[in-house]
Design a protein around this motif. Sequence first.
Motif, PDB file in Angstrom:
ATOM      1  N   PHE A   1       0.355   5.203   6.247  1.00 24.14           N
ATOM      2  CA  PHE A   1      -0.826   4.423   6.618  1.00 24.14           C
ATOM      3  C   PHE A   1      -0.634   3.678   7.934  1.00 24.14           C
ATOM      4  O   PHE A   1      -1.589   3.113   8.458  1.00 24.14           O
ATOM      5  CB  PHE A   1      -1.179   3.436   5.500  1.00 24.14           C
ATOM      6  N   ASN A   2       0.579   3.693   8.464  1.00 23.64           N
ATOM      7  CA  ASN A   2       0.829   2.994   9.727  1.00 23.64           C
ATOM      8  C   ASN A   2       0.044   3.617  10.877  1.00 23.64           C
ATOM      9  O   ASN A   2      -0.211   2.975  11.895  1.00 23.64           O
ATOM     10  CB  ASN A   2       2.321   3.008  10.053  1.00 23.64           C
TER      11      ASN A   2
ATOM     12  N   LYS B   1       2.511  -1.826  15.400  1.00 19.69           N
ATOM     13  CA  LYS B   1       2.795  -0.871  14.325  1.00 19.69           C
ATOM     14  C   LYS B   1       4.298  -0.698  14.130  1.00 19.69           C
ATOM     15  O   LYS B   1       4.785  -0.650  12.993  1.00 19.69           O
ATOM     16  CB  LYS B   1       2.150   0.477  14.640  1.00 19.69           C
TER      17      LYS B   1
ATOM     18  N   LEU C   1      -4.347   0.085   0.137  1.00 18.44           N
ATOM     19  CA  LEU C   1      -4.298   0.648   1.485  1.00 18.44           C
ATOM     20  C   LEU C   1      -5.415   1.671   1.699  1.00 18.44           C
ATOM     21  O   LEU C   1      -6.022   1.726   2.779  1.00 18.44           O
ATOM     22  CB  LEU C   1      -2.931   1.294   1.738  1.00 18.44           C
ATOM     23  N   GLN C   2      -5.698   2.468   0.677  1.00 18.36           N
ATOM     24  CA  GLN C   2      -6.776   3.444   0.799  1.00 18.36           C
ATOM     25  C   GLN C   2      -8.128   2.753   0.965  1.00 18.36           C
ATOM     26  O   GLN C   2      -8.975   3.179   1.762  1.00 18.36           O
ATOM     27  CB  GLN C   2      -6.799   4.362  -0.422  1.00 18.36           C
TER      28      GLN C   2
ATOM     29  N   TYR D   1      -3.014   4.271  10.868  1.00 19.38           N
ATOM     30  CA  TYR D   1      -4.342   3.658  10.913  1.00 19.38           C
ATOM     31  C   TYR D   1      -4.279   2.160  11.186  1.00 19.38           C
ATOM     32  O   TYR D   1      -5.300   1.516  11.383  1.00 19.38           O
ATOM     33  CB  TYR D   1      -5.068   3.883   9.581  1.00 19.38           C
ATOM     34  N   ARG D   2      -3.084   1.618  11.199  1.00 17.38           N
ATOM     35  CA  ARG D   2      -2.922   0.168  11.342  1.00 17.38           C
ATOM     36  C   ARG D   2      -2.857  -0.197  12.829  1.00 17.38           C
ATOM     37  O   ARG D   2      -2.002   0.282  13.556  1.00 17.38           O
ATOM     38  CB  ARG D   2      -1.641  -0.256  10.614  1.00 17.38           C
TER      39      ARG D   2
ATOM     40  N   ARG E   1      -8.568  -0.325   2.140  1.00 18.96           N
ATOM     41  CA  ARG E   1      -8.563  -1.090   3.379  1.00 18.96           C
ATOM     42  C   ARG E   1      -8.904  -0.204   4.582  1.00 18.96           C
ATOM     43  O   ARG E   1      -9.665  -0.607   5.470  1.00 18.96           O
ATOM     44  CB  ARG E   1      -7.184  -1.734   3.582  1.00 18.96           C
ATOM     45  N   TYR E   2      -8.335   1.009   4.627  1.00 16.31           N
ATOM     46  CA  TYR E   2      -8.516   1.867   5.788  1.00 16.31           C
ATOM     47  C   TYR E   2      -9.498   3.008   5.557  1.00 16.31           C
ATOM     48  O   TYR E   2      -9.747   3.802   6.461  1.00 16.31           O
ATOM     49  CB  TYR E   2      -7.160   2.431   6.237  1.00 16.31           C
TER      50      TYR E   2
ATOM     51  N   VAL F   1      -9.230   5.704   3.809  1.00 15.74           N
ATOM     52  CA  VAL F   1      -8.567   7.006   3.922  1.00 15.74           C
ATOM     53  C   VAL F   1      -7.988   7.381   2.570  1.00 15.74           C
ATOM     54  O   VAL F   1      -7.379   6.549   1.888  1.00 15.74           O
ATOM     55  CB  VAL F   1      -7.439   6.967   4.980  1.00 15.74           C
TER      56      VAL F   1
ATOM     57  N   ASP G   1      -5.231   9.137   0.508  1.00 11.39           N
ATOM     58  CA  ASP G   1      -3.847   9.575   0.692  1.00 11.39           C
ATOM     59  C   ASP G   1      -3.580  10.754  -0.215  1.00 11.39           C
ATOM     60  O   ASP G   1      -3.382  10.588  -1.411  1.00 11.39           O
ATOM     61  CB  ASP G   1      -2.886   8.424   0.386  1.00 11.39           C
TER      62      ASP G   1
END
Length: 431
Positions: free
Chosen positions: A16-17, A28, A62-63, A19-20, A65-66, A68, A70
């Motif tokens: 996920f980095n 990052k 994380l999914q 997308y960060r 938040r972004y 996306v 996984d």
Amino acid sequence: MAVAFQQQIFALDARFNAYRAPGNPNFKTLYIRRRSQLLRENAKFKDIETIKKYINIRSQLLQRRYGVQDNISISSSSSKQRSNSKASLAVDECITINPKKKSDMTISENYAFSGVHHIFDQHTDQVSMVKFANNDRSKLCCVSHDGKVSVCDVTATPPKVSFMLEGHTKPVTGCDWSASNELLVTCGLDGMLLVWHVGTAARLRAVRDQLGAPLLCCAFQPINNNMLIAGNARGMVEVLNVSTGIYPRGGSSILGGQVLSIACESSGRIFWAANDKGLIVSYSTCGAGGSLRKLRRCAVGAAVSSLCWSPWLARHPALLVSVADDSLYLFRISDREGGLTLKKRFCTQHRSQRVRSTFCPLMSFRRGVCVVSGSEDACVYFMDIEGHADQPVVNKLQGHASPVLGVSFSYDESLLATSDSSGLVIIWRRG
């Protein structure tokens, strides 16, 4: 914290980095380094059920938040089967630890890495190759498509980039250390062979390919470090005299295609070269002049991105071959002319990238014989080449977020360096 789960948490964050903070690469890198540090500080935490819940919840957060999904599986690093489960599934379903035989546990433990020793991010493009110095675990060379070469001190406190070598004008494709580690040779798509003095970081020799073609691989002749062997994009294998900077008469041979990889026997008597057509040819160097003679040939199904030779207990010399048809081949060297006999084939994820593989250097002192390979699924795989053919994977390292291209062991196996197509280099520490 169990090593397997520690790696899974780090791998989750690494994926996920991407997308960060997309506009801030320094942030990052700082973030992923801090996460690695926190995982090491909590390495003694052993409540497995709590760790499972943490991975499940963090993946879902994380999914969301972004935005996306996984789709990369989160399976135990010591599991021998790959899972297609999504990370959003219950962890009890996507994390499986299969019971192992005693012998399997032994070799898995031999190659269990407790975590990340350090992360280098000095390159801005893919790091196509990494290589530790001979009998020296402190020096690591990294070559990148950003046109730069870095030499790192991985045992310093903290690990650091000792110096950057700038001389290539296009992507750097290969490197090799001389036997004494005093010299370093690099080659690139600019068609240049550059020889560097490691102690002073000075360039000693710059020689253009005799056809003016891009160079894709290079190596020192093991016994005579005054001789270099290189392969270019026009199918030529060539020998260069370092002292004179001259290609000797008879020191060139046409292999065809693009010569992607070279591997030398430790005696220097024979070496192998392979191209993008799947052809592997053994050569001998005749006399002190460096003239070449073709010996044997062998064909595989696709481009050969990596060759690695090993004496394998001196009884069964072997050649490890990474092929871009999802294959890792183990060939037995069957005669004194470098003839190859297929011993085993392993499945990998390798189609379009120049993925590399290598033998584990201390395999003759351990129970089992292992090799390590990069992969286009962003993982690093350890395979027991003498174990069960249907379950060869004894360990899997997760931490990269893009295809893993370069792999290199320190001579004592205490450190493993891996590099990926985003330019990240991870130094893994043995447990």
